[in-house]
Write a protein that holds these residues in place. Structure first.
Motif, mmCIF file in Angstrom:
data_model
loop_
_atom_site.group_PDB
_atom_site.id
_atom_site.type_symbol
_atom_site.label_atom_id
_atom_site.label_comp_id
_atom_site.label_asym_id
_atom_site.label_seq_id
_atom_site.Cartn_x
_atom_site.Cartn_y
_atom_site.Cartn_z
ATOM 1 N N PHE A 74 0.852 -1.192 0.000
ATOM 2 C CA PHE A 74 0.000 0.000 0.000
ATOM 3 C C PHE A 74 0.881 1.233 0.000
ATOM 4 O O PHE A 74 2.075 1.172 0.294
ATOM 5 C CB PHE A 74 -0.933 0.026 1.220
ATOM 6 C CG PHE A 74 -0.233 0.398 2.506
ATOM 7 C CD1 PHE A 74 0.219 -0.577 3.376
ATOM 8 C CD2 PHE A 74 -0.027 1.726 2.862
ATOM 9 C CE1 PHE A 74 0.860 -0.242 4.560
ATOM 10 C CE2 PHE A 74 0.616 2.075 4.043
ATOM 11 C CZ PHE A 74 1.060 1.083 4.893
ATOM 12 N N GLU A 75 0.266 2.349 -0.289
ATOM 13 C CA GLU A 75 0.944 3.636 -0.144
ATOM 14 C C GLU A 75 -0.097 4.713 0.102
ATOM 15 O O GLU A 75 -1.287 4.538 -0.221
ATOM 16 C CB GLU A 75 1.775 3.957 -1.386
ATOM 17 C CG GLU A 75 0.974 4.032 -2.654
ATOM 18 C CD GLU A 75 1.857 4.082 -3.883
ATOM 19 O OE1 GLU A 75 3.080 3.927 -3.745
ATOM 20 O OE2 GLU A 75 1.308 4.279 -4.972
ATOM 21 N N GLY A 76 0.342 5.788 0.688
ATOM 22 C CA GLY A 76 -0.614 6.844 0.978
ATOM 23 C C GLY A 76 0.044 8.104 1.489
ATOM 24 O O GLY A 76 1.243 8.137 1.771
ATOM 25 N N VAL A 77 -0.755 9.123 1.589
ATOM 26 C CA VAL A 77 -0.319 10.379 2.210
ATOM 27 C C VAL A 77 -0.793 10.317 3.661
ATOM 28 O O VAL A 77 -2.002 10.326 3.920
ATOM 29 C CB VAL A 77 -0.940 11.605 1.491
ATOM 30 C CG1 VAL A 77 -0.540 12.893 2.208
ATOM 31 C CG2 VAL A 77 -0.498 11.647 0.040
ATOM 32 N N LEU A 78 0.165 10.251 4.572
ATOM 33 C CA LEU A 78 -0.194 10.123 5.988
ATOM 34 C C LEU A 78 -0.675 11.451 6.563
ATOM 35 O O LEU A 78 -1.649 11.509 7.299
ATOM 36 C CB LEU A 78 1.006 9.616 6.792
ATOM 37 C CG LEU A 78 0.794 9.465 8.294
ATOM 38 C CD1 LEU A 78 -0.273 8.434 8.596
ATOM 39 C CD2 LEU A 78 2.095 9.093 8.980
ATOM 40 N N SER A 84 -6.731 16.006 3.222
ATOM 41 C CA SER A 84 -5.944 15.774 2.001
ATOM 42 C C SER A 84 -5.115 14.500 2.069
ATOM 43 O O SER A 84 -4.226 14.306 1.252
ATOM 44 C CB SER A 84 -5.023 16.963 1.747
ATOM 45 O OG SER A 84 -5.784 18.143 1.626
ATOM 46 N N THR A 85 -5.372 13.663 3.059
ATOM 47 C CA THR A 85 -4.642 12.394 3.095
ATOM 48 C C THR A 85 -5.242 11.443 2.068
ATOM 49 O O THR A 85 -6.337 11.686 1.538
ATOM 50 C CB THR A 85 -4.716 11.749 4.488
ATOM 51 O OG1 THR A 85 -6.098 11.497 4.796
ATOM 52 C CG2 THR A 85 -4.127 12.654 5.546
ATOM 53 N N SER A 86 -4.534 10.384 1.793
ATOM 54 C CA SER A 86 -5.043 9.392 0.832
ATOM 55 C C SER A 86 -4.470 8.026 1.161
ATOM 56 O O SER A 86 -3.509 7.913 1.925
ATOM 57 C CB SER A 86 -4.677 9.802 -0.601
ATOM 58 O OG SER A 86 -3.277 9.803 -0.757
ATOM 59 N N PHE A 87 -5.075 7.029 0.571
ATOM 60 C CA PHE A 87 -4.614 5.651 0.799
ATOM 61 C C PHE A 87 -5.028 4.798 -0.381
ATOM 62 O O PHE A 87 -6.137 4.962 -0.901
ATOM 63 C CB PHE A 87 -5.248 5.080 2.074
ATOM 64 C CG PHE A 87 -4.792 3.678 2.377
ATOM 65 C CD1 PHE A 87 -3.653 3.468 3.125
ATOM 66 C CD2 PHE A 87 -5.490 2.585 1.896
ATOM 67 C CE1 PHE A 87 -3.219 2.177 3.394
ATOM 68 C CE2 PHE A 87 -5.051 1.293 2.162
ATOM 69 C CZ PHE A 87 -3.914 1.099 2.913
ATOM 70 N N ARG A 88 -4.146 3.918 -0.790
ATOM 71 C CA ARG A 88 -4.534 2.962 -1.830
ATOM 72 C C ARG A 88 -3.634 1.731 -1.767
ATOM 73 O O ARG A 88 -2.492 1.806 -1.318
ATOM 74 C CB ARG A 88 -4.486 3.579 -3.215
ATOM 75 C CG ARG A 88 -3.107 3.891 -3.724
ATOM 76 C CD ARG A 88 -3.191 4.256 -5.196
ATOM 77 N NE ARG A 88 -1.874 4.439 -5.760
ATOM 78 C CZ ARG A 88 -1.563 4.103 -6.991
ATOM 79 N NH1 ARG A 88 -2.458 3.546 -7.781
ATOM 80 N NH2 ARG A 88 -0.348 4.309 -7.457
#
Lengths: 212, 141
Positions: A54-58, A193-197
Motif C-alpha cells: 500500500f501507499e498513501g499520504v499520511l 488531504s490524506t489518501s490511501f490505496r
C-alpha cells in the motif's frame, strides 16, 4: 500519486537482500525540491499471500489540520517539517490499523506495517504492506471504494508531542514520535488531504524488475 | 559614644540582613513565576490522533439535542395556551397568559378593574409583575 509510486518503487527496489537494514536518503530534485526518505529493506517474497503493498499520504507538514485532532483539546495542529523529518525513523516498523466503521483508530487491530516514509514537499508519504490474508474484509473494502473514488485516507498517531505554545489558537507541534497510523475515511481524518490505496502485487514485481 | 555607635551599626546590619532576606524571597518568587509562565507556554501532549475529535462532536450534538428538546417543549407549551387567552397577540409571554387564564382573565375582556379583582389572590409582587408585563405588552394602559 506520482511521488508515492516512486517511494514504493524505491522501497520495493531495496528489497531482495537477505538482511534488514535502514536507509535514509536526501534527494534534491531539479526544481530544488528537497525530499527526505527512509525505508526498511525487506526481502522480496514473490507471491506472498499475506503481503499487499500500500501507499498513501499520511499527513501534511507545515499545514494546519482541517479539523482538531483527537487529543488536541479542540485546537487544530501544525506538524512542522523539522518535527516530521526528525520523527521519520519512529514511523518505520509502526503498524497501520483500522476500526470497524472506518472512522478512527483501533490500535489492537493492526492490519499492516509501514516500511517506508518520505517527505515530499508538504506531503508525508508512507508505504508498506497490509496483511491481506489475515484481513480479507479490509482489502475488499478498500479495493471496492477507495481505489477509484478516493474515499480512503490516513491518520497518524503521535506520542509525546511538543506544543510550542499551548495558548495559540493553532498548536504547532515541534517535536513528536509516531506510534502508528490508521486507514480510515478521509472525511473522518483531521487532514482531509490524506489518501490511501493498495497496489496489486503483480505490479510490484514488475516495478522491482525495473528498479534493478 | 562608642557603645551607641555599636548599637547603631548593629541595627543597621539587622536591617540590611532583613532587606537581603526579602530580596531573596522576591528573586525566588520571580523565578517561580517565570517557570510557571514557561510551563504554561510550552507543554508536551501525551497522545494526539489525527482523526476528527469525536468527543467534542458528541458534546456539541448533546447540546444541540438539549436545545432542540427545549424548543419543542416551549412550542408545545405555547400551543397549549387557549386562543381566547392570547387573542392572537404574541407580545404577552406564555407563562403570563397561563397565569391570567388560571385567574379567569382573558385578554379580550381585560380591564383594569377586572384585572385587580382577578389578581387579588396573588401576592403584591406577583400582581406588580403581571401588571408590568401587561403594560409592556400594551394590553393595559
Amino acid at each position: 500519486m506520482g511521488h508515492s509510486e516512486g517511494l514504493h518503487r524505491r522501497s520495493a527496489g531495496l528489497a531482495g537482500w537477505s538482511e534488514l537494514a535502514g536507509r535514509r536518503d536526501g534527494l534534491r530534485g531539479a526544481a530544488g525540491l528537497e525530499m527526505r526518505a527512509m525505508a526498511v529493506e525487506f526481502p522480496v517474497v514473490h507471491g506472498h499471500p499475506n503481503r499487499l503493498p500500500f501507499e498513501g499520504v499520511l499527513t501534511l507538514v507545515d499545514v494546519a489540520s482541517d479539523k482538531a485532532p483527537s487529543g488536541a483539546k479542540g485546537h487544530r495542529v501544525v506538524l512542522t517539517r523539522a518535527a516530521a523529518e526528525a520523527a521519520l525513523p519512529s514511523l518505520l516498523g509502526m503498524a497501520v490499523d483500522y476500526k470497524a466503521g472506518w472512522d478512527g483508530h483501533d490500535a489492537r487491530q493492526k492490519c499492516g506495517i509501514i516500511t517506508a516514509a518520505e517527505l515530499d514537499g508538504q506531503k508525508l508519504m508512507v508505504a508498506g504492506y497490509l496483511f491481506a490474508r489475515d484481513f480479507p474484509e479490509m482489502e475488499a473494502k478498500i479495493q471496492g471504494s477507495g481505489a477509484t473514488s478516493n474515499l480512503m485516507g490516513m491518520s497518524y498517531e503521535l506520542a509525546d508531542a511538543h506544543v510550542a505554545d499551548m495558548r495559540a489558537q493553532v498548536w504547532t507541534l515541534t517535536r513528536a514520535t509516531f506510534t502508528g497510523a490508521a486507514i480510515l475515511l478521509r472525511e473522518k481524518a483531521a487532514y482531509r488531504s490524506t489518501s490511501f490505496r493498495v497496489k496489486r502485487p503483480a505490479s510490484v514485481g514488475r516495478r522491482v524488475a525495473v528498479a534493478r | 559614644m562608642e557603645l551607641e555607635m555599636k548599637d547603631e551599626l548593629g541595627s543597621t546590619v539587622e536591617r540590611l540582613a532583613a532587606a537581603a532576606g526579602l530580596l531573596e524571597q522576591a528573586v525566588e518568587r520571580l523565578a517561580q513565576r517565570q517557570n510557571d509562565f514557561a510551563m504554561d507556554a510550552e507543554a508536551s501532549i501525551g497522545r494526539i490522533v489525527a482523526t476528527v475529535e469525536r468527543q467534542r462532536e458528541a458534546e456539541l450534538e448533546e447540546k444541540l439535542a438539549a436545545a432542540e428538546a427545549q424548543i419543542a417543549e416551549l412550542k408545545a407549551a405555547a400551543a397549549s395556551v387557549p386562543a381566547e387567552v392570547t387573542h392572537g397577540r404574541k407580545t404577552l409571554p406564555v407563562s403570563m397568559a397561563n397565569l391570567l387564564a388560571k385567574q379567569g382573565v382573558t385578554v379580550d375582556t381585560m380591564e383594569a378593574g377586572a384585572v385587580d379583582a382577578a389578581l387579588v389572590s396573588l401576592s403584591v409582587e406577583q400582581r406588580i409583575a403581571v401588571k408590568a408585563q401587561l403594560m409592556r405588552s400594551g394590553l393595559l394602559a
